[in-house]
Design a protein around this motif. Structure first.
Motif, PDB file in Angstrom:
ATOM      1  N   THR A  62      -8.993   3.512  -1.867  1.00 23.59           N
ATOM      2  CA  THR A  62      -8.262   4.578  -2.971  1.00 23.59           C
ATOM      3  C   THR A  62      -7.392   5.244  -1.737  1.00 23.59           C
ATOM      4  O   THR A  62      -7.791   5.740  -0.802  1.00 23.59           O
ATOM      5  CB  THR A  62      -9.371   5.473  -3.174  1.00 23.59           C
ATOM      6  OG1 THR A  62     -10.260   4.673  -4.230  1.00 23.59           O
ATOM      7  CG2 THR A  62      -8.726   6.495  -4.410  1.00 23.59           C
ATOM      8  N   VAL A  63      -6.103   5.877  -2.457  1.00 23.26           N
ATOM      9  CA  VAL A  63      -5.273   6.689  -1.862  1.00 23.26           C
ATOM     10  C   VAL A  63      -5.833   8.176  -1.910  1.00 23.26           C
ATOM     11  O   VAL A  63      -5.711   8.894  -3.166  1.00 23.26           O
ATOM     12  CB  VAL A  63      -3.781   6.555  -2.090  1.00 23.26           C
ATOM     13  CG1 VAL A  63      -3.007   7.745  -1.262  1.00 23.26           C
ATOM     14  CG2 VAL A  63      -3.473   5.276  -1.814  1.00 23.26           C
ATOM     15  N   LEU A  64      -6.105   8.682  -0.976  1.00 22.67           N
ATOM     16  CA  LEU A  64      -6.499  10.160  -0.822  1.00 22.67           C
ATOM     17  C   LEU A  64      -5.495  11.257  -0.629  1.00 22.67           C
ATOM     18  O   LEU A  64      -5.340  12.160  -1.750  1.00 22.67           O
ATOM     19  CB  LEU A  64      -7.598  10.374   0.098  1.00 22.67           C
ATOM     20  CG  LEU A  64      -8.958   9.652  -0.139  1.00 22.67           C
ATOM     21  CD1 LEU A  64     -10.023   9.907   1.031  1.00 22.67           C
ATOM     22  CD2 LEU A  64      -9.661   9.832  -1.308  1.00 22.67           C
ATOM     23  N   GLU A 104      -4.545   6.487  -6.710  1.00 23.30           N
ATOM     24  CA  GLU A 104      -4.474   5.026  -6.928  1.00 23.30           C
ATOM     25  C   GLU A 104      -5.373   4.298  -6.250  1.00 23.30           C
ATOM     26  O   GLU A 104      -5.637   4.739  -4.931  1.00 23.30           O
ATOM     27  CB  GLU A 104      -3.054   4.681  -7.114  1.00 23.30           C
ATOM     28  CG  GLU A 104      -2.422   5.100  -8.312  1.00 23.30           C
ATOM     29  CD  GLU A 104      -0.963   4.366  -8.445  1.00 23.30           C
ATOM     30  OE1 GLU A 104      -0.539   3.925  -9.549  1.00 23.30           O
ATOM     31  OE2 GLU A 104      -0.210   4.239  -7.284  1.00 23.30           O
ATOM     32  N   SER A 105      -6.161   3.614  -6.828  1.00 22.52           N
ATOM     33  CA  SER A 105      -6.938   2.333  -6.151  1.00 22.52           C
ATOM     34  C   SER A 105      -6.377   1.253  -6.175  1.00 22.52           C
ATOM     35  O   SER A 105      -5.454   0.627  -7.084  1.00 22.52           O
ATOM     36  CB  SER A 105      -8.407   2.826  -6.698  1.00 22.52           C
ATOM     37  OG  SER A 105      -8.981   3.904  -6.161  1.00 22.52           O
ATOM     38  N   ALA A 129       0.988   0.951   6.216  1.00 23.85           N
ATOM     39  CA  ALA A 129       1.086   0.857   4.791  1.00 23.85           C
ATOM     40  C   ALA A 129       2.129   0.155   4.253  1.00 23.85           C
ATOM     41  O   ALA A 129       1.967  -0.604   3.041  1.00 23.85           O
ATOM     42  CB  ALA A 129       1.134   2.439   4.282  1.00 23.85           C
ATOM     43  N   ASN A 130       3.063  -0.166   5.122  1.00 22.44           N
ATOM     44  CA  ASN A 130       4.099  -1.280   4.588  1.00 22.44           C
ATOM     45  C   ASN A 130       3.808  -2.575   4.709  1.00 22.44           C
ATOM     46  O   ASN A 130       4.766  -3.489   4.548  1.00 22.44           O
ATOM     47  CB  ASN A 130       5.492  -0.688   5.492  1.00 22.44           C
ATOM     48  CG  ASN A 130       6.435   0.113   4.672  1.00 22.44           C
ATOM     49  OD1 ASN A 130       6.664  -0.043   3.545  1.00 22.44           O
ATOM     50  ND2 ASN A 130       6.802   1.198   5.291  1.00 22.44           N
ATOM     51  N   LEU A 167       0.920  -1.225   0.043  1.00 19.18           N
ATOM     52  CA  LEU A 167       0.068   0.184  -0.047  1.00 19.18           C
ATOM     53  C   LEU A 167       0.956   1.213  -0.012  1.00 19.18           C
ATOM     54  O   LEU A 167       0.563   2.363  -0.628  1.00 19.18           O
ATOM     55  CB  LEU A 167      -0.943  -0.041   1.053  1.00 19.18           C
ATOM     56  CG  LEU A 167      -1.840   1.287   1.437  1.00 19.18           C
ATOM     57  CD1 LEU A 167      -2.451   1.464   0.440  1.00 19.18           C
ATOM     58  CD2 LEU A 167      -2.654   1.110   2.753  1.00 19.18           C
ATOM     59  N   SER A 168       1.842   1.186   0.694  1.00 17.27           N
ATOM     60  CA  SER A 168       2.998   2.121   0.842  1.00 17.27           C
ATOM     61  C   SER A 168       3.509   2.617  -0.565  1.00 17.27           C
ATOM     62  O   SER A 168       4.201   3.939  -0.797  1.00 17.27           O
ATOM     63  CB  SER A 168       4.158   1.920   1.946  1.00 17.27           C
ATOM     64  OG  SER A 168       4.498   0.807   1.412  1.00 17.27           O
TER      65      SER A 168
END
Lengths: 217, 217
Positions: free
Chosen positions: A183-185, A153-154, A210-211, A146-147
DNA sequence: ATATATTTTTAGACAAGACTAAAAATTATT
DNA sequence: AATAATTTTTAGTCTTGTCTAAAAATATAT
């Protein structure tokens, strides 16, 4: 046939080899197994005699083909049992590891074949990790931490990098489960924290989280 | 917590006590476990220290309440796993023993509770043996050996006295399974053999068979 | 009741798997 | 390249669970 201890060493070397690409050091094995390097040296000699590892003094250890297959089969059993526990026996994903750690050593080819069929031949365990097939092959899916996602991006949550009970419970609390779209805002450069959208809700995510979360874009 | 070996000793003593009513001798235990009497003496001392058996030199051994409960719990797990294997994973009754022998040592209270519920709280295993409840109590049903039935008596097959694969396969071949009704047509005094009626068919049964089949009249 | 046979325990040894402390080899540093 | 730091191996010890052989206790037989 392998002893409980031998199986645990094989499994550990297998996991270490997956992200290593060179001989695995006795120290690395000792650390993972919470034992001493000297004990590892002893055991490696036994495994070498049994032709499941190649060992050169001071040069680390690698699995032979037989070793890889043997180890993959243990991982296969571990992950199939995890699916069984979650799908059939109402375990949550943070409760299965220790039990599967015991069940993976049960010796019965028929048992694991039947469990596999009973579960409908699953390809991934409850943490998103792939289940090796009978020959020890595993097909890895395309996934990113995720990081590494950029702003806007989604993707779909497909796995975790840390299977500890604490982390999994934390994800549960936040409503983050496998299959969820997000989704990353926002992305903060100075601490790597994220703001994400999940289930229509805005959520703050630390860099550490996120990692440890895998996303399929 | 008990080791694998300790659990096997406890289980063996438990089974021997069920039809003994006196202290179990080291020799009897050694025979069942296919080990030596001297090894048994050693282990009994350890079990005595752990307060699961009472041991007086040369006087045999008996389980304490804690020992009985511990042993019954292992038997409970063994039999529940056997039901699981037969009911859910297509094992036949002659295939389950060795696998259950491994599975009975898995340590997870939740696992066995969930298996129990998943199976609908069975009271007997695939060989007709009662499954101890959580407190270690087992309710035995009224049953007689087929060899004790008289001419013209009828009953239902409810269990076996010998769970060996060979015997069970033999019963399968003859169409004798749990729940089947049968009637004694003839009884030969000189060799104890029987002629029985089962599924409308006439069948010859040796004394050895009749001594290993339980019937509920 | 004494001798004999059997059972049980003790004493000492061994294998597996782990540990500590010391030696040897490798890697890093200047 | 020589020394220092680190890693790995060796040597020796310990625990668990087993074994054999001998001693001790109990049971059996005359």
């Amino acid at each position: 046939m392998f002893t409980l201890s031998e199986e645990n060493y094989l499994k550990t070397i297998y996991h270490l080899e997956l992200d290593a690409d060179k001989g695995i050091s006795t120290n690395a094995i000792a650390k993972k197994l919470e034992t001493k390097a000297s004990s590892v040296t002893d055991m490696i000699k036994k495994l070498s005699d049994k032709e499941v590892v190649v060992y050169k003094k001071y040069k680390g250890v690698t699995l032979t083909e037989l070793g890889k297959k043997t180890a993959a089969n243990i991982v296969r059993k571990h992950r199939l049992w995890e699916v069984f526990l979650v799908e059939k026996l109402n375990f949550s994903w943070d409760e299965v590891h220790d039990v599967a750690e015991q069940l993976e050593h049960i010796k019965s080819p028929k048992l694991i074949d039947q469990i596999d069929a009973f579960l409908g031949f699953p390809t991934h365990d409850p943490h998103g990790d792939p289940i090796p097939d009978k020959d020890g092959n595993l097909k890895t899916i395309e996934k990113s931490l995720l990081s590494t996602l950029l702003k806007n991006e989604s993707g779909i949550c497909v796995g975790v990098n840390d299977s500890s009970s604490e982390f999994l419970k934390f994800l549960d609390k936040k409503g983050i489960t496998l299959g969820k779209q997000l989704t990353v805002l926002e992305k903060e450069d100075f601490d790597g924290s994220l703001s994400i959208l999940i289930d229509g809700e805005k959520l703050s995510i630390s860099n550490k989280i996120a990692n440890n979360l895998y996303i399929q874009k």
